[in-house]
Write a protein that holds these residues in place. Structure first.
Motif, PDB file in Angstrom:
ATOM      1  N   GLN A 285       0.963  -1.350  -0.084  1.00  0.00           N
ATOM      2  CA  GLN A 285      -0.073   0.080  -0.040  1.00  0.00           C
ATOM      3  C   GLN A 285       0.650   1.325  -0.074  1.00  0.00           C
ATOM      4  OE1 GLN A 285      -3.161   0.025   2.804  1.00  0.00           O
ATOM      5  NE2 GLN A 285      -3.273  -2.232   2.770  1.00  0.00           N
ATOM      6  N   ASP A 286       2.113   1.138   0.572  1.00  0.00           N
ATOM      7  CA  ASP A 286       2.948   2.425   0.723  1.00  0.00           C
ATOM      8  C   ASP A 286       4.248   2.182  -0.141  1.00  0.00           C
ATOM      9  OD1 ASP A 286       4.167   4.886   1.304  1.00  0.00           O
ATOM     10  OD2 ASP A 286       4.912   4.375   3.229  1.00  0.00           O
ATOM     11  N   PRO A 287       4.077   2.874  -1.219  1.00  0.00           N
ATOM     12  CA  PRO A 287       3.125   3.873  -1.697  1.00  0.00           C
ATOM     13  C   PRO A 287       2.125   3.455  -2.806  1.00  0.00           C
ATOM     14  CG  PRO A 287       5.323   3.980  -3.235  1.00  0.00           C
ATOM     15  CD  PRO A 287       5.432   2.629  -2.226  1.00  0.00           C
ATOM     16  N   TRP A 288       2.076   2.249  -3.200  1.00  0.00           N
ATOM     17  CA  TRP A 288       1.478   1.815  -4.570  1.00  0.00           C
ATOM     18  C   TRP A 288      -0.019   1.952  -4.639  1.00  0.00           C
ATOM     19  CZ3 TRP A 288       5.348   2.762  -7.465  1.00  0.00           C
ATOM     20  CH2 TRP A 288       6.606   2.187  -7.203  1.00  0.00           C
ATOM     21  N   PHE A 289      -0.721   2.083  -3.331  1.00  0.00           N
ATOM     22  CA  PHE A 289      -2.178   2.255  -3.313  1.00  0.00           C
ATOM     23  C   PHE A 289      -2.509   3.947  -3.367  1.00  0.00           C
ATOM     24  CE2 PHE A 289      -4.101  -1.875  -1.368  1.00  0.00           C
ATOM     25  CZ  PHE A 289      -3.469  -2.574  -2.537  1.00  0.00           C
ATOM     26  N   ASN A 290      -1.408   4.754  -3.590  1.00  0.00           N
ATOM     27  CA  ASN A 290      -1.722   6.079  -3.820  1.00  0.00           C
ATOM     28  C   ASN A 290      -1.844   6.073  -5.398  1.00  0.00           C
ATOM     29  OD1 ASN A 290      -1.067   7.545  -1.291  1.00  0.00           O
ATOM     30  ND2 ASN A 290       0.578   6.336  -1.459  1.00  0.00           N
ATOM     31  N   PHE A 291      -3.030   5.731  -5.843  1.00  0.00           N
ATOM     32  CA  PHE A 291      -3.387   5.360  -7.346  1.00  0.00           C
ATOM     33  C   PHE A 291      -4.889   5.449  -7.235  1.00  0.00           C
ATOM     34  CE2 PHE A 291      -2.340   2.540 -10.979  1.00  0.00           C
ATOM     35  CZ  PHE A 291      -1.446   3.439 -11.676  1.00  0.00           C
ATOM     36  N   THR A 292      -5.435   6.404  -8.436  1.00  0.00           N
ATOM     37  CA  THR A 292      -6.631   6.634  -8.375  1.00  0.00           C
ATOM     38  C   THR A 292      -7.051   5.899  -9.916  1.00  0.00           C
ATOM     39  OG1 THR A 292      -8.191   8.494  -9.108  1.00  0.00           O
ATOM     40  CG2 THR A 292      -5.757   8.804  -9.822  1.00  0.00           C
ATOM     41  N   VAL A 293      -8.381   5.375  -9.995  1.00  0.00           N
ATOM     42  CA  VAL A 293      -8.738   5.004 -10.861  1.00  0.00           C
ATOM     43  C   VAL A 293      -9.121   6.123 -11.981  1.00  0.00           C
ATOM     44  CG1 VAL A 293      -9.994   3.044  -9.998  1.00  0.00           C
ATOM     45  CG2 VAL A 293     -11.091   5.115 -10.113  1.00  0.00           C
ATOM     46  N   HIS A 307     -10.379   3.312  -0.852  1.00  0.00           N
ATOM     47  CA  HIS A 307     -11.394   2.730  -1.577  1.00  0.00           C
ATOM     48  C   HIS A 307     -10.661   1.472  -1.883  1.00  0.00           C
ATOM     49  CE1 HIS A 307     -14.258   5.869  -1.922  1.00  0.00           C
ATOM     50  NE2 HIS A 307     -13.232   6.788  -2.331  1.00  0.00           N
ATOM     51  N   GLN A 308     -10.600   0.449  -0.778  1.00  0.00           N
ATOM     52  CA  GLN A 308      -9.641  -0.674  -1.282  1.00  0.00           C
ATOM     53  C   GLN A 308     -10.637  -1.915  -1.682  1.00  0.00           C
ATOM     54  OE1 GLN A 308      -7.258  -1.959   2.268  1.00  0.00           O
ATOM     55  NE2 GLN A 308      -6.412   0.160   2.548  1.00  0.00           N
ATOM     56  N   GLU A 309     -11.626  -1.694  -2.079  1.00  0.00           N
ATOM     57  CA  GLU A 309     -12.624  -2.454  -2.499  1.00  0.00           C
ATOM     58  C   GLU A 309     -12.351  -2.475  -4.176  1.00  0.00           C
ATOM     59  OE1 GLU A 309     -14.764   1.381  -2.717  1.00  0.00           O
ATOM     60  OE2 GLU A 309     -13.571   0.246  -1.328  1.00  0.00           O
ATOM     61  N   ILE A 310     -11.605  -1.583  -4.467  1.00  0.00           N
ATOM     62  CA  ILE A 310     -11.020  -1.385  -6.098  1.00  0.00           C
ATOM     63  C   ILE A 310     -10.000  -2.302  -6.212  1.00  0.00           C
ATOM     64  CG2 ILE A 310     -10.215   0.037  -7.695  1.00  0.00           C
ATOM     65  CD1 ILE A 310     -11.972   2.321  -6.632  1.00  0.00           C
ATOM     66  N   PRO A 311      -8.618  -2.294  -5.326  1.00  0.00           N
ATOM     67  CA  PRO A 311      -7.617  -3.116  -5.412  1.00  0.00           C
ATOM     68  C   PRO A 311      -8.084  -4.441  -5.316  1.00  0.00           C
ATOM     69  CG  PRO A 311      -7.248  -1.624  -3.610  1.00  0.00           C
ATOM     70  CD  PRO A 311      -8.385  -0.891  -4.393  1.00  0.00           C
ATOM     71  N   SER A 520     -16.992   6.651 -17.495  1.00  0.00           N
ATOM     72  CA  SER A 520     -16.725   6.931 -16.264  1.00  0.00           C
ATOM     73  C   SER A 520     -15.719   5.492 -15.766  1.00  0.00           C
ATOM     74  CB  SER A 520     -17.700   7.051 -15.280  1.00  0.00           C
ATOM     75  OG  SER A 520     -17.525   7.113 -13.898  1.00  0.00           O
ATOM     76  N   ALA A 521     -14.963   5.722 -14.554  1.00  0.00           N
ATOM     77  CA  ALA A 521     -14.187   4.571 -14.012  1.00  0.00           C
ATOM     78  C   ALA A 521     -14.865   3.753 -13.262  1.00  0.00           C
ATOM     79  CB  ALA A 521     -12.979   5.420 -13.292  1.00  0.00           C
ATOM     80  N   ASP A 522     -16.115   4.542 -12.853  1.00  0.00           N
ATOM     81  CA  ASP A 522     -16.894   3.761 -12.001  1.00  0.00           C
ATOM     82  C   ASP A 522     -17.621   2.345 -12.376  1.00  0.00           C
ATOM     83  OD1 ASP A 522     -16.633   5.355  -9.717  1.00  0.00           O
ATOM     84  OD2 ASP A 522     -18.225   6.758 -10.279  1.00  0.00           O
ATOM     85  N   HIS A 523     -17.539   2.675 -13.983  1.00  0.00           N
ATOM     86  CA  HIS A 523     -18.287   1.538 -14.847  1.00  0.00           C
ATOM     87  C   HIS A 523     -17.228   0.510 -15.237  1.00  0.00           C
ATOM     88  CE1 HIS A 523     -21.265   5.013 -16.083  1.00  0.00           C
ATOM     89  NE2 HIS A 523     -21.559   4.383 -14.895  1.00  0.00           N
ATOM     90  N   LEU A 524     -16.078   0.561 -14.785  1.00  0.00           N
ATOM     91  CA  LEU A 524     -14.865  -0.475 -15.347  1.00  0.00           C
ATOM     92  C   LEU A 524     -15.251  -1.749 -14.899  1.00  0.00           C
ATOM     93  CD1 LEU A 524     -11.606   1.422 -14.501  1.00  0.00           C
ATOM     94  CD2 LEU A 524     -12.540   1.129 -16.712  1.00  0.00           C
ATOM     95  N   GLU A 531     -13.916  -8.155 -24.201  1.00  0.00           N
ATOM     96  CA  GLU A 531     -14.488  -7.035 -24.893  1.00  0.00           C
ATOM     97  C   GLU A 531     -13.606  -5.983 -25.554  1.00  0.00           C
ATOM     98  OE1 GLU A 531     -18.731  -6.646 -22.843  1.00  0.00           O
ATOM     99  OE2 GLU A 531     -17.416  -5.792 -21.984  1.00  0.00           O
ATOM    100  N   ILE A 532     -13.910  -5.109 -26.117  1.00  0.00           N
ATOM    101  CA  ILE A 532     -13.051  -3.829 -26.671  1.00  0.00           C
ATOM    102  C   ILE A 532     -13.472  -2.796 -25.888  1.00  0.00           C
ATOM    103  CG2 ILE A 532     -12.673  -2.618 -28.721  1.00  0.00           C
ATOM    104  CD1 ILE A 532     -13.115  -4.954 -30.425  1.00  0.00           C
ATOM    105  N   LEU A 533     -12.618  -2.317 -25.380  1.00  0.00           N
ATOM    106  CA  LEU A 533     -12.596  -1.002 -24.408  1.00  0.00           C
ATOM    107  C   LEU A 533     -12.883   0.244 -25.417  1.00  0.00           C
ATOM    108  CD1 LEU A 533     -13.060   0.382 -21.865  1.00  0.00           C
ATOM    109  CD2 LEU A 533     -10.553   0.804 -21.776  1.00  0.00           C
ATOM    110  N   VAL A 534     -14.184   1.043 -25.556  1.00  0.00           N
ATOM    111  CA  VAL A 534     -14.143   2.254 -25.958  1.00  0.00           C
ATOM    112  C   VAL A 534     -14.447   3.401 -25.069  1.00  0.00           C
ATOM    113  CG1 VAL A 534     -15.387   3.538 -27.705  1.00  0.00           C
ATOM    114  CG2 VAL A 534     -15.086   1.076 -27.928  1.00  0.00           C
ATOM    115  N   ALA A 535     -13.725   4.423 -24.866  1.00  0.00           N
ATOM    116  CA  ALA A 535     -13.633   5.366 -24.072  1.00  0.00           C
ATOM    117  C   ALA A 535     -13.359   6.809 -24.395  1.00  0.00           C
ATOM    118  CB  ALA A 535     -12.935   5.043 -22.756  1.00  0.00           C
TER     119      ALA A 535
END
Length: 605
Positions: A285-293, A307-311, A520-524, A531-535
């Motif tokens: 977590q230190d420092p690699w969880f200082n990461f945003t979606v 938001h550790q549910e993400i990792p 939105s990153a909330d839909h990842l 699938e093919i990601l279109v963003a």
């Protein structure tokens, strides 16, 4: 008929209708950022930087755009004196950031060359030691930001302060820490660009040499000659893969049944005898969880650390893939082998002095290239993550004092208004009377929220005013994918006559598959295997889903954009800078992505 007379134009800022409910939006932003007060606002060519700022700014959030683009400009214009390019003008229109590159007048270019060579040469000759010092400077700034505290003021100053004759009430700490937070953020944004433009320049120098030495060489062949490097930006994703591998080796799969329940997941790991795994998890977590979606520029961006549910969700998916026998490791060896093959293929075409130049320019590009991505973790993710945490800490002081209802409400104030609000708060506390803020800000924030919501109902124009006959500024083309051809396609309409969407051939390969449009990153979490990601644009922190998808298509971005670089490093086809793919393509459609030519075809409606 002249080119100017036949050139199509994008709308002028003054011609674009304001969405209903957004009237008066200009008052939310600093006077110097709106086109109404901008010299040449209706004449210069501007493009929307939705690569970095894809959604409408709340007033406080403009700080990221202001600091980033100002500091980019200072290195071109004042530090390095790059011969053909000064900085980039930037303005906000209807909540979105627009840019206009500032060229150096032709008659001034030659005079800048010797000083540029002296300054850039110093960096290239001392790259490793200077970069080591850069890491120390950036870490020290982050550490200082971490130490700042924002706490409610006490009912009375401590008696020790009376005895010591301190003669201050503590409110100065609140004010000074806020000013310090802004100053430290500004400092790290200046550090951000110390090496970045040099990284682009080293690659562009090599790119230009290859184009001249090997007529007809594809852009992708040049990009492949610097691929397969060990970038720190991939380290957070690598940490998750290592944790998933450990979990499988220890038989902990069942503990990850519901990763949305963070405490429950970690408790299940502990109960299953996973203490060793938990130690590794804490260490990562230190420092690699200082990461945003997201990309770090917005107050709503979610960071792994908070938001550790993400990792944990990504680890769960890696566990699933490992149990299915999939290889989750980034194909570095294959990429490196392909790089060496292409380098030798083209190097063998040269001899003598040209071969020596090729070797020298390639070595410089390979040395400088990793910084183009690595800086992103230290600034956009780590620095900005700490900054937003401290902003929320301060906002909670106001929330507790009744200035607004939610810490996120403070984002509707600009940073100078926040300073005024601090003085309002400490004044009411000091004199024992009510502050004005609780009677003013709740209604004002709601008014501003309505304006921001209205602005968010409309996608931005890709560009404004009449484009130049030819776009030649290298950063604009390489980073943003803003080329003469792409601008003309935007003007012509969303798709070509044959129905194809075209953009930058950013990473090679041809695949067909089902499209998944993500805005939105909330839909990842909705992205399915194959699938093919279109963003509109991808973020570097989306790495964990790149092992699931077949290809990527984005609205904006050039050969050196994050999306292009990450796709090449994951060996995925990519077409970037399409301008409209995320609005033209719908989730569920079958599409073909040709990363060799930059074409995307919709096969099934």
């Amino acid at each position: 008929m002249t080119t100017e007379q036949t050139m199509k134009s994008f709308p002028k800022p003054s011609e674009i209708e304001v969405p209903a409910g957004a009237e008066g939006w200009e008052q939310l932003y600093p006077y110097n950022l709106v086109f109404d007060n901008a010299p040449g606002g209706d004449e210069k060519f501007w493009f929307c930087d939705s690569q970095h700022w894809p959604t409408v700014f709340k007033p406080f959030e403009t700080i990221g755009g202001e600091f980033a683009v100002k500091c980019l400009g200072q290195y071109n214009t004042r530090h390095l004196l790059i011969p053909p390019a000064n900085g980039i003008e930037f303005k906000i229109h209807l909540g979105y950031l627009y840019m206009s590159p500032v060229a150096v007048p032709d008659d001034q270019i030659a005079a800048r060359v010797p000083e540029f060579e002296r300054r850039a040469g110093h960096y290239f000759q001392n790259w490793d030691s200077l970069l080591e010092a850069w890491h120390a400077k950036v870490r020290a700034t982050i550490d200082e930001m971490e130490e700042l505290e924002f706490a409610a003021l006490p009912d009375a100053v401590p008696f020790d302060d009376i005895v010591s004759g301190k003669a201050m009430d503590g409110s100065q700490v609140l004010m000074e820490n806020y000013d310090r937070l802004i100053a430290l953020l500004y400092r790290n944004w200046q550090y951000h660009f110390e090496f970045l433009n040099l990284g682009y320049l080293a690659y562009l120098e090599f790119f230009g040499f290859c184009k001249e030495a090997f007529p007809g060489i594809p852009d992708q062949a040049i990009a492949k000659m610097v691929q397969g490097v060990d970038m720190e930006l991939f380290r957070p994703d690598d940490e998750l893969k290592n944790l998933a591998t450990r979990a499988v080796g220890m038989g902990l799969q069942a503990a990850f049944a519901n990763t949305d329940d963070v405490e429950g997941t970690l408790r299940a790991v502990r109960e299953a005898g996973g203490e060793e795994w938990l130690t590794a998890y804490e260490s990562a977590q230190d420092p690699w969880f200082n990461f945003t979606v997201g990309n770090g520029f917005y107050g709503h961006d979610k960071y792994w650390k908070e938001h550790q549910e993400i990792p944990l969700g990504y680890i769960k998916d890696y566990i699933r893939r490992l149990d299915q026998g999939q290889d989750i490791v980034r194909p570095v060896e294959e990429l490196s082998a392909e790089k060496e093959r292409i380098v030798e293929e083209y190097r063998d075409l040269l001899d003598g002095e040209l071969r020596e130049q090729f070797d020298a320019k390639l070595a410089l590009a390979v040395t400088a290239y990793p910084y183009v991505e690595n800086h992103n973790f230290y600034i956009e993710h780590w620095t900005m993550g700490v900054f937003w945490r401290k902003v929320r800490e301060l906002a909670r002081v106001f929330t507790d004092a009744g200035f607004w209802f939610d810490p996120a409400d403070m984002l509707y104030l600009n940073r100078n208004e926040v300073r005024d609000a601090i003085f309002d708060l400490v004044t009411g506390w000091a004199v024992g009377a009510e502050s004005t803020g609780p009677h003013y800000w709740p209604a004002e924030i709601e008014r501003r929220r309505g304006i921001i919501d209205a602005l968010n109902t409309r996608r931005p124009q890709p560009a404004l005013n009449t484009p130049p006959a030819e776009i030649t500024e290298p950063f604009t083309m390489m980073l943003y994918g803003i080329t003469t051809e792409q601008v003309q396609q935007w003007l012509a309409g969303e798709v070509n006559e044959d129905g194809a969407i075209t953009g930058m051939a950013a990473s090679p390969g041809i695949v067909e598959g089902i499209a998944r449009v993500v805005t939105s990153a909330d839909h990842l979490s909705e992205v399915q295997e194959g699938e093919i990601l279109v963003a509109t644009i991808t973020a570097p922190s989306w790495g964990p889903i790149f092992g699931k998808i077949k290809a990527t298509v984005t609205d904006i971005g050039g050969m050196m954009s994050h999306a292009a670089i990450v796709c090449r490093e994951y060996a995925l086809p990519a077409v970037t800078g399409t301008g409209s793919a995320s609005t033209v393509i719908r989730t569920g459609q079958r599409i073909r992505v040709d990363g060799n030519t930059g074409r995307v075809e919709i096969l099934e409606s």
